[in-house]
Design a protein around this motif. Sequence first.
Motif, PDB file in Angstrom:
ATOM      1  N   ALA B  10       0.828  -1.210   0.000  1.00  0.00           N
ATOM      2  CA  ALA B  10       0.000   0.000   0.000  1.00  0.00           C
ATOM      3  C   ALA B  10       0.860   1.257   0.000  1.00  0.00           C
ATOM      4  O   ALA B  10       0.606   2.195  -0.761  1.00  0.00           O
ATOM      5  N   SER B  11       1.915   1.268   0.829  1.00  0.00           N
ATOM      6  CA  SER B  11       2.716   2.494   0.861  1.00  0.00           C
ATOM      7  C   SER B  11       3.506   2.665  -0.428  1.00  0.00           C
ATOM      8  O   SER B  11       3.698   3.791  -0.886  1.00  0.00           O
ATOM      9  N   MET B  14       1.137   4.131  -2.927  1.00  0.00           N
ATOM     10  CA  MET B  14       0.883   5.537  -2.618  1.00  0.00           C
ATOM     11  C   MET B  14       2.053   6.429  -2.988  1.00  0.00           C
ATOM     12  O   MET B  14       1.880   7.537  -3.457  1.00  0.00           O
ATOM     13  N   LEU B  15       3.250   5.932  -2.718  1.00  0.00           N
ATOM     14  CA  LEU B  15       4.417   6.774  -2.943  1.00  0.00           C
ATOM     15  C   LEU B  15       4.940   6.670  -4.369  1.00  0.00           C
ATOM     16  O   LEU B  15       5.808   7.437  -4.777  1.00  0.00           O
ATOM     17  N   TYR B  16       4.391   5.695  -5.128  1.00  0.00           N
ATOM     18  CA  TYR B  16       4.887   5.464  -6.479  1.00  0.00           C
ATOM     19  C   TYR B  16       4.917   6.734  -7.337  1.00  0.00           C
ATOM     20  O   TYR B  16       5.949   7.048  -7.931  1.00  0.00           O
ATOM     21  N   PRO B  17       3.808   7.524  -7.384  1.00  0.00           N
ATOM     22  CA  PRO B  17       3.867   8.733  -8.218  1.00  0.00           C
ATOM     23  C   PRO B  17       4.993   9.679  -7.818  1.00  0.00           C
ATOM     24  O   PRO B  17       5.675  10.246  -8.680  1.00  0.00           O
ATOM     25  N   LEU B  18       5.214   9.818  -6.493  1.00  0.00           N
ATOM     26  CA  LEU B  18       6.267  10.736  -6.042  1.00  0.00           C
ATOM     27  C   LEU B  18       7.644  10.224  -6.447  1.00  0.00           C
ATOM     28  O   LEU B  18       8.491  10.974  -6.933  1.00  0.00           O
ATOM     29  N   TRP B  20       8.265   8.169  -8.843  1.00  0.00           N
ATOM     30  CA  TRP B  20       8.354   8.225 -10.302  1.00  0.00           C
ATOM     31  C   TRP B  20       8.713   9.642 -10.768  1.00  0.00           C
ATOM     32  O   TRP B  20       9.491   9.831 -11.694  1.00  0.00           O
ATOM     33  N   MET B  21       8.160  10.644 -10.071  1.00  0.00           N
ATOM     34  CA  MET B  21       8.505  12.023 -10.424  1.00  0.00           C
ATOM     35  C   MET B  21       9.993  12.268 -10.187  1.00  0.00           C
ATOM     36  O   MET B  21      10.665  12.900 -10.999  1.00  0.00           O
ATOM     37  N   ILE B  32       9.999  10.422 -20.394  1.00  0.00           N
ATOM     38  CA  ILE B  32       9.003  10.589 -19.332  1.00  0.00           C
ATOM     39  C   ILE B  32       7.689   9.927 -19.728  1.00  0.00           C
ATOM     40  O   ILE B  32       6.999   9.336 -18.907  1.00  0.00           O
ATOM     41  N   SER B  35       8.352   5.663 -19.884  1.00  0.00           N
ATOM     42  CA  SER B  35       8.962   4.816 -18.865  1.00  0.00           C
ATOM     43  C   SER B  35       8.194   4.841 -17.550  1.00  0.00           C
ATOM     44  O   SER B  35       7.914   5.906 -17.001  1.00  0.00           O
ATOM     45  N   LEU B  36       7.846   3.645 -17.070  1.00  0.00           N
ATOM     46  CA  LEU B  36       7.147   3.535 -15.794  1.00  0.00           C
ATOM     47  C   LEU B  36       8.105   3.219 -14.665  1.00  0.00           C
ATOM     48  O   LEU B  36       7.724   3.185 -13.503  1.00  0.00           O
ATOM     49  N   PHE B 238       9.530  18.775 -13.455  1.00  0.00           N
ATOM     50  CA  PHE B 238       9.625  17.772 -12.389  1.00  0.00           C
ATOM     51  C   PHE B 238      10.870  18.015 -11.541  1.00  0.00           C
ATOM     52  O   PHE B 238      10.844  17.872 -10.318  1.00  0.00           O
ATOM     53  N   ALA B 241      10.052  20.789  -9.349  1.00  0.00           N
ATOM     54  CA  ALA B 241       9.030  20.341  -8.400  1.00  0.00           C
ATOM     55  C   ALA B 241       9.691  19.566  -7.261  1.00  0.00           C
ATOM     56  O   ALA B 241       9.392  19.788  -6.085  1.00  0.00           O
TER      57      ALA B 241
END
Lengths: 290, 269
Positions: B10-11, B14-18, B20-21, B32, B35-36, B238, B241
């Motif tokens: 779960a964590s 949740m943190l995957y987008p961050l 990944w950024m 960008i 690539s996943l 990014f 960011a």
Amino acid sequence: MMRPAAGHWFLLPWFLGFFGLTLGPALASLVLSFTAYDLIEPPRWVGVANYVRIVTADSKLAESVRITLLYVVLSVPFKLGFALAVAMVLNRGIAGLSVYRALFYLPSLLGASVAVAVLWRQVFSGDGLLHQALLLVGIHSPSFVSDPDYAIYTLVALSVWQFGSPMIIFLAGLRQIPRDVYEAASLDGARRFQQFWRITLPLLTPVLFFNLVVQTIDAFKAFTPAFIISGGTGGPINSTLFYTLYLYQEAFGYFRMGYAAALAWLLVLAIAAVTATAFLTARRWVHYEA
Amino acid sequence: MFAHAALCTASLVMLYPLLWMLASSFRDNADIFTSLSLIPAKFDLAAYARGWRGLHTGFGRFFINSTVISLLAVIGNLLSCSLAAFAVTRLKFRGRDLCFAMMLGTMMIPYQVTLIPQYILFLHLDWVGTILPLVVPKFLAVDAFFIFLMVQFFRGIPKELDEAAVMDGCSAWRIYWNIMLPLSLPVLGTVGVFTFIFAWDDFFGPLIYLTDVEQFTVQLGLRGFLDAGGTSDWAAMFAMAVLTLVPVLLLFVFFQRSLIQGIATTGLK
């Protein structure tokens, strides 16, 4: 005690702020809401015309209210649901609690920033991260942020993703519940599910109540994510036009200060009404005895 | 064991987008959107260089601006809120209880109500286009919530301390500065950290009050990347960011305890 005069000096900054920046402006915006004012010409008294327009002649506002309510009604329950579920798992005496708690809290900590909003816009765009991920499993998804049917749900998802801060409050509440209550219940043959409904949830209602009120008010006031994801327009086709975004457009896009002041007071009344309803119904479902 | 597996998954989700950024900030724009992966092929800092140079104004400028505004907000809140909290907890004067009640009352007033008259006021003072509307209110204790937090803490400090100081002929100012503030470092820390984070993340205030790009904060600067139109430089955006999140993350790492406690007891974000 000390010389009485000193107290007034200590309070001077607050005093100036209270009258000059809080009470004064709050009253001024009430007066302003009965005028038309574009910052150039002096304010012109128009009576209740602004309020009449709000109620009868502003279809864009009606859409904005609908979107905002949809956002509140969807995001708050899911957010609190996740927060409670994760808090309950963490409360089972898990090793590394503080690490998990920090990880789950991170989105809440960072979520208010523009950085996360621009990230969200990429993730849900036509060729963004989610689109690529869904392609792997053979789904060709639309551009969520530019599709009026989906755009609002990306904002709901962003809000639910930030369940960390209500989770921390739930966790603090769960720790207040004495262990022996559960022990007694399981001796009496209560199963997990029954324990949740009969013990955990009732004892947690004060915390639930607090989270519900705070999160609902926050949801009504949400602004930045909708502004960034829609590029300030509230689009596509007003599908992300949060109430605060509409208010911003009226005030700082069209300089209709009187109308915007009326909108602001309506928002306050709405928030007050929701809060009052919560407090009035609290007697029936919030248990304050431990 | 099952719980750990579930929580880890779960964590990570949740943190995957961050994460990944973060990974994407080292990629070039073409990668960008294909690539996943969370691990970039190479650690290329080109996007950081492009972003830091900025479009018209360098991002370094925005960092300085944000830092100045946030630090001034911290100083303002610490001083003005502690003065008010000290007055209502430690001094005796007419109307004290009424003042405290009014402080509590202002917590209920959402900023939208005061927004427009405040804007008009600052416009007439010729402050729009300067950082004053973002900073001066902090010196006037408008964040009643923080006063409340300090009041709670001050009440826990034994009154005998300042009564003894009065016997010794200390003035109220000395007691405030030399006795109360040094004993209140935990609550001052909490208020300071929250004020910094809120001021750093603030988007709406700078959006309406700052008009000159040279004065922009990092949040407005980030938005500038999006406005550039269809040819957005995602990698550079990014990269910047990520940089804007660093100060908040560092504060979290160092002040985790007081932040978590602040949330658990008061419901702050």
